[in-house]
Write a protein that holds these residues in place. Structure first.
Motif, short mmCIF file in Angstrom:
data_model
loop_
_atom_site.label_atom_id
_atom_site.label_comp_id
_atom_site.label_asym_id
_atom_site.label_seq_id
_atom_site.Cartn_x
_atom_site.Cartn_y
_atom_site.Cartn_z
N VAL A 141 0.85 -1.20 0.00
CA VAL A 141 0.00 0.00 0.00
C VAL A 141 0.88 1.25 0.00
O VAL A 141 0.60 2.22 -0.71
CB VAL A 141 -0.95 0.00 1.21
N SER A 142 1.95 1.22 0.78
CA SER A 142 2.87 2.36 0.82
C SER A 142 3.48 2.62 -0.55
O SER A 142 3.56 3.77 -1.00
CB SER A 142 3.97 2.10 1.86
N ILE A 143 3.91 1.56 -1.22
CA ILE A 143 4.48 1.72 -2.57
C ILE A 143 3.43 2.26 -3.53
O ILE A 143 3.71 3.14 -4.36
CB ILE A 143 5.04 0.37 -3.06
N ALA A 144 2.20 1.75 -3.42
CA ALA A 144 1.13 2.20 -4.32
C ALA A 144 0.85 3.69 -4.12
O ALA A 144 0.68 4.43 -5.10
CB ALA A 144 -0.14 1.38 -4.07
N PHE A 145 0.81 4.15 -2.89
CA PHE A 145 0.61 5.58 -2.64
C PHE A 145 1.80 6.39 -3.14
O PHE A 145 1.63 7.50 -3.67
CB PHE A 145 0.39 5.84 -1.15
N TRP A 146 3.00 5.85 -3.00
CA TRP A 146 4.18 6.57 -3.50
C TRP A 146 4.10 6.72 -5.02
O TRP A 146 4.42 7.78 -5.56
CB TRP A 146 5.45 5.82 -3.11
N GLN A 147 3.67 5.68 -5.69
CA GLN A 147 3.53 5.75 -7.14
C GLN A 147 2.50 6.79 -7.56
O GLN A 147 2.60 7.37 -8.64
CB GLN A 147 3.13 4.38 -7.70
N SER A 148 1.50 7.02 -6.69
CA SER A 148 0.46 8.01 -6.98
C SER A 148 0.84 9.41 -6.51
O SER A 148 -0.01 10.30 -6.48
CB SER A 148 -0.86 7.58 -6.32
N ARG A 149 2.11 9.57 -6.10
CA ARG A 149 2.63 10.86 -5.64
C ARG A 149 1.91 11.36 -4.38
O ARG A 149 1.68 12.55 -4.21
CB ARG A 149 2.54 11.91 -6.75
N ARG A 150 1.57 10.45 -3.50
CA ARG A 150 0.93 10.81 -2.22
C ARG A 150 1.87 10.36 -1.11
O ARG A 150 1.65 9.34 -0.43
CB ARG A 150 -0.44 10.17 -2.13
N ALA A 151 2.93 11.13 -0.94
CA ALA A 151 4.02 10.75 -0.05
C ALA A 151 3.59 10.65 1.41
O ALA A 151 4.10 9.82 2.16
CB ALA A 151 5.18 11.74 -0.19
#
Length: 226
Positions: free
Chosen positions: A148-158
């Motif tokens: 989930v953390s990686i997915a949010f990072w990919q969506s630019r939601r640090a």
């Protein structure tokens, strides 16, 4: 038209085959580690898990609030009925396969490559125990929150990525390496957002430094000895 339905059909078949392969786990019983976790968490108030979840202090007793809350909750709802513990475990693993698919889609892997990766992840014998033994809830939750953390990072939601990184660490300490994964992602696929990654690195450093001092010379499996 075929391309539109191939992914839902793929996951439906994957879920069915996973059920066929792993339904025998429902007939099992608790290991000694499972019973230790049930006994350890049974008398804890809910506030114990909440406090530890937000605490920045390294836990010297390896208290992992997300996984131990699973034991706390299921003990109160399922008692010593083994099947619900495994059902939750296996459902979380299937959710992880979907999250892995999402992460691979974002880096534009071909459909067949994504399918192969998900099948490898879902059925590899190296992770066999994780589908059968409740004590592996810590590993499964760690994988869940890392993905989930990686997915949010990919969506630019640090910010959300940092939150789920913290939850991953609170599930199992090996998540401390996640910032290195994000760093490599930025190097190969991203936009080199090094500054945005600094909070992740700082949080990993906070727990790593504490662990180095707390575990140095400690006897047992969790001690740090060179």
């Amino acid at each position: 038209m075929i391309a539109r339905f191939r992914t839902p059909v793929f996951f439906a078949v994957l879920s069915f085959l996973f059920y066929v392969c792993c339904k025998g786990a429902l007939k099992g019983y608790f290991s000694s580690d499972d019973l230790d976790n049930l006994a350890w968490t049974g008398g804890s108030p809910l506030t114990t898990f909440l406090i530890e979840l937000v605490s920045p202090v390294f836990s010297t007793i390896n208290f992992r609030p997300t996984g131990h809350f699973y034991f706390w909750l299921l003990r109160r709802t399922a008692g010593l009925d083994f099947a619900p513990y495994v059902i939750v475990l296996q459902l979380l693993h299937l959710i992880n396969t979907a999250l892995l698919w999402r992460v691979m889609t974002k880096i534009e892997l071909r459909w067949l490559a994504r399918a192969a990766g998900v099948v490898f992840f879902a059925f590899h014998m190296a992770a066999f125990d994780a589908y059968f033994k409740p004590m592996y809830i810590f590993d499964v939750l760690c994988a869940l929150f890392c993905l989930v953390s990686i997915a949010f990072w990919q969506s630019r939601r640090a910010g959300y990525s940092l939150l789920f990184f913290a939850l991953a660490y609170k599930s199992k300490e090996l998540a401390v390496a996640l910032p290195a994964v994000l760093l490599l992602y930025e190097f190969w696929f991203g936009e080199r957002r090094w500054k945005a990654l600094l909070p992740h690195v700082a949080l990993a450093g906070l727990f790593t430094i504490q662990a180095l001092f707390a575990q140095a010379g400690r006897p047992g499996d969790y001690g740090l000895r060179i």
